[in-house]
Design a protein around this motif. Structure first.
Motif, PDB file in Angstrom:
ATOM      1  N   ALA A  54       0.838  -1.211   0.000  1.00  0.00           N
ATOM      2  CA  ALA A  54       0.000   0.000   0.000  1.00  0.00           C
ATOM      3  C   ALA A  54       0.866   1.251   0.000  1.00  0.00           C
ATOM      4  O   ALA A  54       1.915   1.292   0.636  1.00  0.00           O
ATOM      5  CB  ALA A  54      -0.899  -0.006   1.242  1.00  0.00           C
ATOM      6  N   CYS A  55       0.432   2.257  -0.744  1.00  0.00           N
ATOM      7  CA  CYS A  55       1.117   3.546  -0.709  1.00  0.00           C
ATOM      8  C   CYS A  55       0.105   4.625  -1.112  1.00  0.00           C
ATOM      9  O   CYS A  55      -0.758   4.385  -1.954  1.00  0.00           O
ATOM     10  CB  CYS A  55       2.321   3.586  -1.647  1.00  0.00           C
ATOM     11  SG  CYS A  55       3.235   5.140  -1.473  1.00  0.00           S
ATOM     12  N   ASP A  56       0.205   5.775  -0.479  1.00  0.00           N
ATOM     13  CA  ASP A  56      -0.718   6.869  -0.785  1.00  0.00           C
ATOM     14  C   ASP A  56      -0.136   7.847  -1.800  1.00  0.00           C
ATOM     15  O   ASP A  56      -0.729   8.875  -2.080  1.00  0.00           O
ATOM     16  CB  ASP A  56      -1.133   7.603   0.508  1.00  0.00           C
ATOM     17  CG  ASP A  56       0.047   7.923   1.407  1.00  0.00           C
ATOM     18  OD1 ASP A  56       1.165   7.450   1.122  1.00  0.00           O
ATOM     19  OD2 ASP A  56      -0.141   8.650   2.394  1.00  0.00           O
ATOM     20  N   THR A 123      10.833   5.468   4.268  1.00  0.00           N
ATOM     21  CA  THR A 123       9.496   6.065   4.152  1.00  0.00           C
ATOM     22  C   THR A 123       9.538   7.312   3.279  1.00  0.00           C
ATOM     23  O   THR A 123      10.592   7.931   3.127  1.00  0.00           O
ATOM     24  CB  THR A 123       8.974   6.454   5.554  1.00  0.00           C
ATOM     25  OG1 THR A 123       7.775   7.238   5.421  1.00  0.00           O
ATOM     26  CG2 THR A 123       9.998   7.268   6.354  1.00  0.00           C
ATOM     27  N   HIS A 124       8.358   7.703   2.748  1.00  0.00           N
ATOM     28  CA  HIS A 124       8.302   8.979   2.023  1.00  0.00           C
ATOM     29  C   HIS A 124       8.243  10.149   3.000  1.00  0.00           C
ATOM     30  O   HIS A 124       8.406  11.301   2.612  1.00  0.00           O
ATOM     31  CB  HIS A 124       7.164   9.012   1.011  1.00  0.00           C
ATOM     32  CG  HIS A 124       5.772   8.837   1.558  1.00  0.00           C
ATOM     33  ND1 HIS A 124       5.289   9.471   2.681  1.00  0.00           N
ATOM     34  CD2 HIS A 124       4.726   8.082   1.098  1.00  0.00           C
ATOM     35  CE1 HIS A 124       4.024   9.146   2.876  1.00  0.00           C
ATOM     36  NE2 HIS A 124       3.670   8.278   1.938  1.00  0.00           N
ATOM     37  N   GLY A 125       7.963   9.901   4.249  1.00  0.00           N
ATOM     38  CA  GLY A 125       8.096  10.926   5.284  1.00  0.00           C
ATOM     39  C   GLY A 125       6.853  11.734   5.580  1.00  0.00           C
ATOM     40  O   GLY A 125       6.815  12.460   6.576  1.00  0.00           O
ATOM     41  N   LEU A 157       6.936  15.324  -9.016  1.00  0.00           N
ATOM     42  CA  LEU A 157       7.172  13.879  -9.033  1.00  0.00           C
ATOM     43  C   LEU A 157       6.359  13.152  -7.962  1.00  0.00           C
ATOM     44  O   LEU A 157       5.875  12.055  -8.179  1.00  0.00           O
ATOM     45  CB  LEU A 157       8.655  13.577  -8.819  1.00  0.00           C
ATOM     46  CG  LEU A 157       9.606  14.053  -9.922  1.00  0.00           C
ATOM     47  CD1 LEU A 157      11.049  13.770  -9.540  1.00  0.00           C
ATOM     48  CD2 LEU A 157       9.265  13.370 -11.245  1.00  0.00           C
ATOM     49  N   ARG A 158       6.256  13.782  -6.784  1.00  0.00           N
ATOM     50  CA  ARG A 158       5.633  13.077  -5.665  1.00  0.00           C
ATOM     51  C   ARG A 158       4.211  13.540  -5.368  1.00  0.00           C
ATOM     52  O   ARG A 158       3.498  12.895  -4.596  1.00  0.00           O
ATOM     53  CB  ARG A 158       6.498  13.245  -4.418  1.00  0.00           C
ATOM     54  CG  ARG A 158       7.879  12.593  -4.571  1.00  0.00           C
ATOM     55  CD  ARG A 158       8.139  11.583  -3.490  1.00  0.00           C
ATOM     56  NE  ARG A 158       9.079  10.576  -3.928  1.00  0.00           N
ATOM     57  CZ  ARG A 158       9.312   9.450  -3.275  1.00  0.00           C
ATOM     58  NH1 ARG A 158       8.672   9.178  -2.178  1.00  0.00           N
ATOM     59  NH2 ARG A 158      10.172   8.571  -3.732  1.00  0.00           N
ATOM     60  N   GLY A 159       3.848  14.698  -5.930  1.00  0.00           N
ATOM     61  CA  GLY A 159       2.485  15.170  -5.717  1.00  0.00           C
ATOM     62  C   GLY A 159       2.211  15.577  -4.281  1.00  0.00           C
ATOM     63  O   GLY A 159       1.061  15.526  -3.827  1.00  0.00           O
TER      64      GLY A 159
HETATM   65  S1  SF4 Z   1       8.171   5.197  -4.925  1.00  0.00           S
HETATM   66 FE1  SF4 Z   1       6.436   6.582  -4.485  1.00  0.00          FE
HETATM   67  S2  SF4 Z   1       4.609   5.355  -5.007  1.00  0.00           S
HETATM   68 FE2  SF4 Z   1       6.328   3.924  -4.805  1.00  0.00          FE
HETATM   69  S3  SF4 Z   1       6.232   3.195  -2.698  1.00  0.00           S
HETATM   70 FE3  SF4 Z   1       7.669   4.933  -2.739  1.00  0.00          FE
HETATM   71  S4  SF4 Z   1       6.412   6.722  -2.240  1.00  0.00           S
HETATM   72 FE4  SF4 Z   1       5.010   5.077  -2.814  1.00  0.00          FE
END
Ligand code: SF4
Length: 309
Positions: A54-56, A123-125, A157-159
């Motif tokens: 899962a990823c948002d 993590t994306h943080g 890129l990350r929105g």
């Molecule tokens: S690269 Fe982007 S979409 Fe893929 S897991 Fe990491 S944060 Fe989520």
């Protein structure tokens, strides 16, 4: 500091006897000692575990599996025990986005309390609230935050808001030792200097370069070329430690103190579906069954390499 009070673990391998302490990050290699191959530690030195797919976010260069999957926490605990008792030194939890995994604080606490492995989290943080950081406090030894580009590049890129990420980064050192993971591609390459300045300002201790890896069908050169990246690294003169993925290291003059600990001796990846692979980019893997992760590792070894790269 007395050695007996530290979380010391020993790993035997082709390069010698490797002593590791996770709290300080101390590594000592006794290369004058040559452990017989029959005594070499059987687990990989580091294992990455994707707790969930899962990823948002929806980054265009994301290579995480898109199927819905998350690991059973009790199964993961069993693998951690196996890996720890067979010489694994570090476990890295990731995803997808691992902060979306409900059992994240519990599995980190378990790894810290019941093993001697260093625990890291990628993590994306954007979900790192003070509450979550407090819940993870003392259970993770290193946090990796993915920051690809700065300002408008990052937001495209990350929105997500770069300002909000920057604000979080600037207070992160109060909670945990951390580093920046930086995917290098044509979009993010021009922002490298600004990104590493931010990393230093925030007190990050490592800047990890991850040249973008493309599916085999698109291979023909990761952009920018690794030579351009090598030239940037050559000119780079900063205090922060700069490291690079194994793929990118092909073109760069890196320091590798463990040249014999390669392949599955060095690293393995477990997908959120419980498949053990040589790397997250590999097509093939072995489903980990109730027989455990070391049995799957033996089967993967027999299967040989099937790398995308
Ligand atoms: S690269 Fe982007 S979409 Fe893929 S897991 Fe990491 S944060 Fe989520």
């Amino acid at each position: 500091m007395e050695l007996s009070k530290l979380d010391v673990t020993l790993r035997r391998g082709p390069d010698g006897l490797h002593l590791f302490e996770r709290t300080t990050g101390l590594n000592i290699l006794f290369d004058e000692i040559s452990p017989p191959p029959t005594t070499w530690s059987s687990a990989p030195r580091n294992v990455a575990i994707a707790l969930t797919n899962a990823c948002d976010l929806s980054c265009s260069y994301c290579y995480a599996e898109k199927s819905i999957a998350a690991l059973d926490i009790n199964e993961v605990k069993g693998w951690l025990r196996e890996l720890d008792s067979n010489g694994c030194l570090g476990i890295g939890f990731g995803g997808g986005e691992p902060t979306l995994y409900r059992g994240l604080p519990e599995i980190c606490r378990y790894a810290a309390a019941n093993t001697r492995m260093a625990v890291s989290l990628t993590t994306h943080g954007h979900r790192l609230t003070n509450e979550l950081l407090d819940a993870l406090s003392g259970s993770i030894h290193f946090l990796r935050v993915s920051v690809d580009g700065v300002g408008n590049t990052y937001e495209r890129l990350r929105g997500r808001s770069f300002g909000a990420l920057r604000e979080r980064l600037l207070t992160l050192r109060d909670f945990v030792s951390f580093g920046i993971n930086y995917v290098v591609n044509a979009d993010t390459f021009p922002d490298l200097d600004a990104a590493i300045e931010l990393a230093e300002e925030a007190g990050a201790t490592e800047f990890l370069l991850l040249p973008e890896v493309r599916p085999a069908s698109l291979l023909g050169g990761t952009i920018p070329s690794l030579a351009a990246l090598a030239s940037w690294v050559d000119k780079h003169r900063r205090k922060i430690r700069v490291s690079i993925s194994e793929y990118g290291a092909r073109e760069l003059p890196t320091c590798n103190p463990l040249p014999g600990d390669t392949g599955l001796r060095a690293y393995a990846f477990v997908s959120a579906s419980g498949i053990l692979k040589r790397s997250s980019f590999d097509h093939k893997g072995i489903q980990i069954t109730k027989d455990g992760i070391l049995v799957a590792l033996g089967q993967l070894n027999l299967m040989g390499e099937d790398r995308v790269l």
